[in-house]
Scaffold this motif. Structure first.
Motif, PDB file in Angstrom:
ATOM      1  N   ALA A 151       1.066  -1.175  -0.184  1.00 15.76           N
ATOM      2  CA  ALA A 151       0.189  -0.158  -0.218  1.00 15.76           C
ATOM      3  C   ALA A 151       0.772   1.049  -0.146  1.00 15.76           C
ATOM      4  CB  ALA A 151      -0.890  -0.079   1.231  1.00 15.76           C
ATOM      5  N   ALA A 152       1.900   1.376   0.525  1.00 14.18           N
ATOM      6  CA  ALA A 152       2.739   2.376   0.773  1.00 14.18           C
ATOM      7  C   ALA A 152       3.255   2.794  -0.393  1.00 14.18           C
ATOM      8  CB  ALA A 152       3.853   2.009   1.994  1.00 14.18           C
ATOM      9  N   ASP A 153       3.509   1.777  -1.208  1.00 14.38           N
ATOM     10  CA  ASP A 153       4.334   2.198  -2.508  1.00 14.38           C
ATOM     11  C   ASP A 153       3.111   2.838  -3.457  1.00 14.38           C
ATOM     12  OD1 ASP A 153       6.851   1.290  -1.709  1.00 14.38           O
ATOM     13  OD2 ASP A 153       6.532  -0.749  -2.712  1.00 14.38           O
ATOM     14  N   TYR A 154       2.094   1.993  -3.480  1.00 15.10           N
ATOM     15  CA  TYR A 154       1.105   2.615  -4.334  1.00 15.10           C
ATOM     16  C   TYR A 154       0.689   3.924  -4.082  1.00 15.10           C
ATOM     17  CZ  TYR A 154       0.279  -2.454  -5.310  1.00 15.10           C
ATOM     18  OH  TYR A 154       0.479  -3.688  -5.531  1.00 15.10           O
ATOM     19  N   ARG A 155       0.603   4.552  -2.865  1.00 15.11           N
ATOM     20  CA  ARG A 155       0.535   5.766  -2.279  1.00 15.11           C
ATOM     21  C   ARG A 155       1.523   6.526  -2.788  1.00 15.11           C
ATOM     22  NH1 ARG A 155      -2.638   9.428  -2.525  1.00 15.11           N
ATOM     23  NH2 ARG A 155      -4.156   7.884  -2.125  1.00 15.11           N
ATOM     24  N   GLU A 156       2.727   6.212  -2.532  1.00 10.33           N
ATOM     25  CA  GLU A 156       3.797   7.014  -3.287  1.00 10.33           C
ATOM     26  C   GLU A 156       3.832   7.290  -4.807  1.00 10.33           C
ATOM     27  OE1 GLU A 156       8.720   7.060  -3.185  1.00 10.33           O
ATOM     28  OE2 GLU A 156       7.623   5.553  -2.053  1.00 10.33           O
ATOM     29  N   ASN A 157       3.560   6.255  -5.468  1.00  8.78           N
ATOM     30  CA  ASN A 157       3.702   6.353  -6.910  1.00  8.78           C
ATOM     31  C   ASN A 157       2.241   7.161  -7.300  1.00  8.78           C
ATOM     32  OD1 ASN A 157       5.699   4.695  -7.047  1.00  8.78           O
ATOM     33  ND2 ASN A 157       4.412   2.829  -7.914  1.00  8.78           N
ATOM     34  N   THR A 158       1.193   7.054  -6.698  1.00  7.69           N
ATOM     35  CA  THR A 158       0.018   7.739  -6.789  1.00  7.69           C
ATOM     36  C   THR A 158       0.131   9.125  -6.901  1.00  7.69           C
ATOM     37  OG1 THR A 158      -1.666   6.072  -6.381  1.00  7.69           O
ATOM     38  CG2 THR A 158      -2.704   8.401  -6.274  1.00  7.69           C
ATOM     39  N   ASP A 159       0.875   9.505  -5.496  1.00  3.44           N
ATOM     40  CA  ASP A 159       1.191  11.062  -5.339  1.00  3.44           C
ATOM     41  C   ASP A 159       1.937  11.716  -6.344  1.00  3.44           C
ATOM     42  OD1 ASP A 159      -0.371  10.833  -2.988  1.00  3.44           O
ATOM     43  OD2 ASP A 159       1.342  10.738  -1.669  1.00  3.44           O
ATOM     44  N   ALA A 160       3.022  10.745  -6.746  1.00  2.00           N
ATOM     45  CA  ALA A 160       4.003  11.218  -7.779  1.00  2.00           C
ATOM     46  C   ALA A 160       3.260  11.514  -9.031  1.00  2.00           C
ATOM     47  CB  ALA A 160       5.051  10.266  -8.087  1.00  2.00           C
ATOM     48  N   LEU A 161       2.406  10.623  -9.547  1.00  2.00           N
ATOM     49  CA  LEU A 161       1.457  10.750 -10.937  1.00  2.00           C
ATOM     50  C   LEU A 161       0.705  12.057 -10.763  1.00  2.00           C
ATOM     51  CD1 LEU A 161       0.731   9.899 -13.622  1.00  2.00           C
ATOM     52  CD2 LEU A 161      -0.424   8.199 -12.766  1.00  2.00           C
ATOM     53  N   VAL A 162      -0.191  12.038  -9.514  1.00  3.69           N
ATOM     54  CA  VAL A 162      -1.166  13.191  -9.612  1.00  3.69           C
ATOM     55  C   VAL A 162      -0.190  14.669  -9.717  1.00  3.69           C
ATOM     56  CG1 VAL A 162      -2.448  14.290  -7.754  1.00  3.69           C
ATOM     57  CG2 VAL A 162      -2.880  11.856  -8.240  1.00  3.69           C
ATOM     58  N   ALA A 163       0.761  14.422  -9.041  1.00  3.24           N
ATOM     59  CA  ALA A 163       1.813  15.561  -9.139  1.00  3.24           C
ATOM     60  C   ALA A 163       2.189  16.207 -10.478  1.00  3.24           C
ATOM     61  CB  ALA A 163       3.013  15.824  -8.272  1.00  3.24           C
TER      62      ALA A 163
END
Length: 324
Positions: A183-195
């Motif tokens: 979950a932590a990796d998915y959240r990090e990747n999501t945040d990067a893409l949203v940025a």
């Protein structure tokens, strides 16, 4: 677009049953791809999200091969059967009728319809305005919005970076729920893409702020959300259907619009015929250029992924609209 070309229900049901028998692992365990999640994406915009957010923890398969017009996709029995065995199916209701039908009948435990993650609106051949009216995001306050259910609404939500970011957030949460160990990796990747999508939105907002005209003509009305977001007016030669033939009255109207609004360019796309667009351009004395609806990436695409092609689209729009 042949929106009525559906695989018969009996064929879909049979393929699903075959998939349950032949594709499932003997012990019923998930994550058959070396511990990775088996994610099935309906077409490129969903594939991009799954790959960027899932990263090394997912194995993504797209139902639509590069170069195939996604609206007209016909699924094989193997593809239909494999849906029941996927850890997650990511699709966008209203774009591919064959996929919608197959997913509905597959009874797969984990599916995500991207239209449930943002709002949908009805768009016809003309969207947007010549100013930045509407709310703070450039939305037309009179547009018809739909929560979740895409019936009768424009499904091209990925062409609006802000809506696409909302979908990305939802995909990230779905992956977290499906595979909580990462979950932590998915959240990090999501945040990067949203940025990244936020930066893309800023580039469009800044790049299209001051232009000589706010109107563009395109093969079909795929860019309604983009037009609304940035205060533009889309004039589609055809409607939402990329293969619909425009009426003589529509062609005549486009001639008048082009003259009145100082339109310079008729846009066509990479996966559909450019015959009608070139005819309109010739008759009106306008240029032609590509505005890619990003339904697939091919060697002809102006970029290797969603972000790059959207930047190319922005450059094309700035030239066509006379950006200052």
């Amino acid at each position: 677009m042949n929106v009525r070309r559906l695989i018969p229900v009996a064929a879909v049901t049979g393929a699903v049953l075959l998939g349950l028998t032949a594709c499932s692992s003997p012990d019923g365990s998930a994550h058959k791809n070396g511990g990775k999640l088996d994610v099935v994406a309906s077409f490129y915009p969903m594939q991009f999200l799954a790959e960027r957010i899932g990263g090394e923890h997912v194995e993504v398969t797209s139902l639509t091969k590069p170069g195939v017009e996604p609206h007209d996709l016909e699924l094989t029995y193997r593809q239909i059967g494999g849906l029941s065995d996927a850890d997650l199916i990511l699709y966008l209701k209203g774009i591919q009728p064959a996929v919608d039908e197959a997913v509905k009948l597959s009874e797969a435990p984990h599916t995500l319809d991207a239209t449930t993650l943002t709002t949908l609106e009805d768009h016809g051949t003309e969207v947007g305005g010549h100013d930045h009216g509407g709310d703070e995001h450039g939305h037309d306050e009179h547009a018809h919005e739909h929560e979740g259910d895409g019936a009768g609404a424009d499904p091209h939500i990925w062409l609006d970076p802000v809506r696409y970011a909302e979908v990305a957030e939802g995909v990230g949460k779905s992956l977290e729920k499906t595979d909580p160990d990462h979950a932590a990796d998915y959240r990090e990747n999501t945040d990067a893409l949203v940025a990244e999508l936020g930066a893309l939105d800023t580039a469009y907002r800044t790049g299209l702020k001051n232009t000589e005209t706010r109107t563009f003509i395109t093969t079909h009305s795929a860019f309604g959300y983009l037009a609304e977001r940035y205060g533009l007016t889309q004039e589609g030669i055809a409607g939402i259907d990329p293969e619909a033939e425009p009426s003589p009255a529509r062609i005549s109207k486009l001639h008048s619009i082009a003259e009145k609004e100082k339109v310079t360019t008729v846009f066509f796309e990479t996966l559909a015929s450019d015959k009608t667009a070139r005819t309109v351009a010739r008759d009106t004395g306008l240029r032609t250029d590509v505005l890619d609806p990003l339904e697939g990436i091919t060697e002809a695409s102006e970029g290797d992924d969603y972000i790059e092609v959207m930047k190319s689209n922005l450059a094309a729009l700035r030239t066509a609209l006379g950006a200052k």
